[in-house]
Enzyme design. Structure first.
Site, PDB file in Angstrom:
ATOM      1  N   GLY A 240      -8.434  19.224  -1.115  1.00 12.08           N
ATOM      2  CA  GLY A 240      -9.471  19.380  -2.083  1.00 12.08           C
ATOM      3  C   GLY A 240     -10.294  18.711  -2.260  1.00 12.08           C
ATOM      4  O   GLY A 240     -10.537  17.842  -0.935  1.00 12.08           O
ATOM      5  N   ASN A 241     -11.435  18.817  -2.914  1.00 13.21           N
ATOM      6  CA  ASN A 241     -11.797  17.582  -2.307  1.00 13.21           C
ATOM      7  C   ASN A 241     -12.592  17.322  -3.964  1.00 13.21           C
ATOM      8  O   ASN A 241     -12.281  17.742  -5.035  1.00 13.21           O
ATOM      9  CB  ASN A 241     -13.403  18.476  -1.983  1.00 13.21           C
ATOM     10  CG  ASN A 241     -14.101  19.010  -2.662  1.00 13.21           C
ATOM     11  OD1 ASN A 241     -14.827  19.582  -3.260  1.00 13.21           O
ATOM     12  ND2 ASN A 241     -14.372  20.563  -2.006  1.00 13.21           N
TER      13      ASN A 241
END
Ligand code: CTP
Length: 402
Positions: free
Chosen positions: A208-209
């Protein structure tokens, strides 16, 4: 559209004043701040206590409130209001409004108001049909005051005919539709994306980020406040929209975001792609949780589809397409490359070198670069103010293209 609006409800002496209680309740429920101003005669039909309880503010009847020693300044009230709704509007008050008389607080507020004025008449059928009333209504309409027509049915006199004040639900719907129809993006459809995407590795892990979704949600809210029909495709986030009419589509992965965007883009007048979409996704998603081993571990990644580029290839002459570029070095050069490669109308550049810009903060500092490579750099601002700048530019381009 009435959320956050400051509304004065003017209540006149009419049996329909009992409906004002429901009207006030509905407006407060819709998120409006309601100030009630009654004519002295109206207090014979419904008590100020009832209406102040429902509106959560003291009701004003006279220029001066002896109990508080306060002067009720009609000019300030007139300027405070975003909307003035006179419901019920009696034949007597309509005549005073048409003639410019101001012998009570409500008519003085009416003369001082600079905002849109709506009036919902209530009277007996013969009073409603009378030439004098017809003429007064035509006069008020010539001042751009907006008539909410009375209905037909049994009247307080026992007679049957036209003159019954419109029902509170109809009044709210009418005003909501009218306010919306006058907004700059009324009838326009806008697609906004927000948040991160999560690319599954196994049933418990993902790539993810740090995108929080704040910027995309602020943009979606701003478009909704301008009257657009907004579809918000969002990755996992704790953010919530202010405007209930925004159509929210929750997705997890880049592939799901692509599907949702392709579904809504064709019908959209504009798309602002604010999401931080993963550029890579695991080639294989393990069906069972991956166990640790003694050796190093590798995940094979494949490229995701560039959603913005795909939309750029489909873009018609009437559509506006906007992307974001979050850069750490060679910021402008990289942003211009993305702008051109993806066929955008403009790109919003944030540099992580600017303090207070980027993920998770409540602020952002942007530069907008348009198709002619004209640059506008903005100061560090709250994200909802940054959204105003971005949405203004989109509105300008939609108008230019349509
Ligand atoms: N974007 C997209 N689909 C992707 C990746 C990004 O639509 N698979 C969009 C983002 O929403 C954003 C813009 O493209 O509007 C960002 O451009 P991109 O070139 O992907 O930027 P980065 O992902 O930061 O790329 P790089 O790592 O090359 O800087």
């Amino acid at each position: 559209m009435l959320e956050g609006k400051k509304i004065i409800i003017g209540v006149c002496g009419s049996i329909a004043a009992y409906k004002s209680a429901t009207l006030i309740r509905l407006l407060v429920k819709a998120g409006a701040t309601v100030q009630v101003v009654m004519t002295p005669d109206a207090t014979n039909f419904i008590t100020p206590l009832t209406l102040s309880t429902l509106s959560k503010r003291p009701v004003l009847v006279n220029y001066f409130t002896p109990e508080t020693g306060e002067w009720n300044n009609h000019v300030e009230l007139g300027l405070w209001a975003d909307l003035l709704i006179i419901a019920p509007a009696s034949a007597n008050t309509l005549a005073k409004m048409a003639g410019g008389l101001s012998d009570n607080l409500l008519t003085a507020v009416y003369l001082s108001a600079k905002c849109p004025v709506y009036f919902a008449p209530a009277m007996d059928l013969d009073m409603w049909k009378h030439d004098a009333t017809r003429q007064n209504i035509a006069q008020l309409q010539s001042y751009n005051n907006i008539l909410i027509k009375p209905g037909t049915g049994e009247l307080a006199s026992g007679l049957h005919g036209e003159g019954r004040m419109a029902e509170p639900e109809e009044i709210v719907q009418f005003i909501d539709d009218d306010v919306k129809s006058k907004l700059p993006l009324a009838g326009k459809k806008i697609l906004v994306t927000a948040g991160p995407t999560y690319e599954a590795i196994d049933p418990v892990r993902f790539i993810g980020n740090h995108s929080s979704g704040k910027m995309g949600f602020a943009i979606a809210d701003r478009f909704a406040s301008l009257g657009a029909d907004v579809t918000l495709v969002t990755g996992p986030t704790a953010e919530k929209s202010i405007y209930r009419q925004i159509k929210r589509i929750d997705i997890t992965s880049a592939a799901e975001m692509l599907d949702a965007c392709l579904r809504y883009y064709t019908d959209s007048n504009a798309c602002v792609m604010c999401a931080a979409v993963a550029d890579y996704t695991p080639v294989r998603v393990a069906t069972q949780k991956i166990k640790k081993h003694d050796n190093d571990f590798h995940i094979d990644l494949k490229k995701t589809v560039d959603i913005l580029k795909t939309l750029g290839q489909q873009k018609t002459n009437n559509q506006v397409l906007v992307g974001f570029a979050l850069e750490t070095n060679d910021e402008e050069k990289n942003a211009i490359e993305k702008l051109q490669k993806k066929n955008l109308d403009f790109i919003v550049l944030n540099s992580l070198n600017d303090k207070g810009a980027g993920f998770k903060t409540d602020t952002n500092k942007i530069t907008i670069i348009d198709g002619k490579l004209y640059k506008t750099t903005f100061d560090l601002k709250d994200k909802d103010q940054v959204a105003v700048d971005i949405c203004n530019k989109v509105t300008e381009l939609i108008n230019a293209k349509n």
